[in-house]
Design a protein around this motif. Structure first.
Motif, PDB file in Angstrom:
ATOM      1  N   TYR A   9       0.828  -1.202   0.000  1.00 38.92           N
ATOM      2  CA  TYR A   9       0.000   0.000   0.000  1.00 38.92           C
ATOM      3  C   TYR A   9       0.868   1.260   0.000  1.00 38.92           C
ATOM      4  O   TYR A   9       2.064   1.225   0.297  1.00 38.92           O
ATOM      5  N   HIS A  10       0.209   2.372  -0.302  1.00 34.84           N
ATOM      6  CA  HIS A  10       0.798   3.689  -0.082  1.00 34.84           C
ATOM      7  C   HIS A  10      -0.168   4.487   0.780  1.00 34.84           C
ATOM      8  O   HIS A  10      -1.388   4.371   0.624  1.00 34.84           O
ATOM      9  N   SER A  60      -4.367   1.855  -1.998  1.00 39.07           N
ATOM     10  CA  SER A  60      -3.894   3.190  -2.358  1.00 39.07           C
ATOM     11  C   SER A  60      -4.965   4.206  -2.018  1.00 39.07           C
ATOM     12  O   SER A  60      -6.154   3.938  -2.189  1.00 39.07           O
ATOM     13  N   VAL A  67      -5.017   6.105  -8.482  1.00 39.78           N
ATOM     14  CA  VAL A  67      -4.065   5.718  -7.440  1.00 39.78           C
ATOM     15  C   VAL A  67      -3.089   6.871  -7.230  1.00 39.78           C
ATOM     16  O   VAL A  67      -2.899   7.725  -8.101  1.00 39.78           O
ATOM     17  N   SER A  68      -2.441   6.877  -6.083  1.00 38.44           N
ATOM     18  CA  SER A  68      -1.461   7.918  -5.788  1.00 38.44           C
ATOM     19  C   SER A  68      -0.220   7.746  -6.664  1.00 38.44           C
ATOM     20  O   SER A  68       0.050   6.656  -7.188  1.00 38.44           O
ATOM     21  N   PHE A  71       2.077   4.930  -5.542  1.00 35.13           N
ATOM     22  CA  PHE A  71       1.561   3.602  -5.851  1.00 35.13           C
ATOM     23  C   PHE A  71       1.708   3.308  -7.341  1.00 35.13           C
ATOM     24  O   PHE A  71       2.006   2.174  -7.730  1.00 35.13           O
ATOM     25  N   THR A  96      -9.276   1.311  -0.997  1.00 40.58           N
ATOM     26  CA  THR A  96      -8.892   2.700  -1.205  1.00 40.58           C
ATOM     27  C   THR A  96      -9.660   3.595  -0.244  1.00 40.58           C
ATOM     28  O   THR A  96     -10.677   3.189   0.330  1.00 40.58           O
ATOM     29  N   THR A 108     -10.006   4.059  -8.866  1.00 42.41           N
ATOM     30  CA  THR A 108      -8.808   3.508  -8.223  1.00 42.41           C
ATOM     31  C   THR A 108      -8.903   1.999  -8.109  1.00 42.41           C
ATOM     32  O   THR A 108      -7.947   1.277  -8.436  1.00 42.41           O
TER      33      THR A 108
END
Length: 195
Positions: A9-10, A60, A67-68, A71, A96, A108
């Motif tokens: 994950y981020h 994320s 997504v970021s 990520f 998310t 996402t």
């Protein structure tokens, strides 16, 4: 027999991290050995954990309907694994969180499930009825955002991860972790999904 689940994950502000911890609690309750991997700190040892895992759960935040950035870098880095089909036939799932109730979170989760499909993985849906959609329902219901593809959580932008996402989102995340864990064990043992 214990299955191995990696949660990669981020988290930019901590909200996705606490959600990842809830997914991990659920997976552990389902009998899995769990590794949490933050993409901004990923090591060669972490890549080896992902290679050995029976299931990988991607997480994320949703930033600007996707997504970021960190990520996405991880997604691109996984192309070396993709070329070798290293994650083929592993189970995958995703979660998310965004500040808004909708927040384009479906986009996402679609990116995460597409990543899994490109790797030849088998996507595990949430399998929870939508909550908070009747006059007798409440924001305390599981799956209060009404997702199917994975966990969609909401965290107010002006509150820290000690307060949000709310308990209902954490419980929803735990259920996803437990579902992936139990399905990974069935898959490992060769049992039918109805077992």
């Amino acid at each position: 027999m214990q299955v191995q689940i990696a949660i990669v994950y981020h988290s930019g502000y901590g909200h996705t991290q606490v959600l990842a911890q809830s997914v991990a609690r659920g997976a552990e309750a389902g009998g899995a050995d769990v590794a949490l991997i933050q993409v901004t700190e990923i090591t060669e040892a972490d890549w080896a954990v992902l290679e050995r895992a029976d299931a990988i759960i991607f997480g994320s935040p949703t930033y600007m309907g996707a997504v970021s950035g960190p990520f996405k870098i991880f997604m691109d880095q996984s192309s070396a694994v993709w070329m070798q089909r290293g994650w083929a036939d592993k189970l995958a799932a995703g979660f998310t969180v965004s500040g808004s109730m909708a927040g384009d979170k479906f986009a996402t989760l679609s990116q995460l499930s597409t990543l899994a499909a490109q790797h030849g993985m088998l996507w595990v849906s949430l399998n929870q009825m939508p909550g908070n959609n009747l006059s007798t329902a409440s924001a305390d219901d599981l799956n209060r955002v009404g997702a199917s593809l994975g966990v969609m959580a909401q965290a107010n932008n002006d509150q820290g991860p000690d307060l949000v996402p709310p308990k209902a989102d954490h419980l929803t995340a735990e259920k996803l972790g437990e579902r992936v864990s139990r399905l990974a064990l069935r898959f490992r043992l060769g049992q039918p999904a109805s077992a």
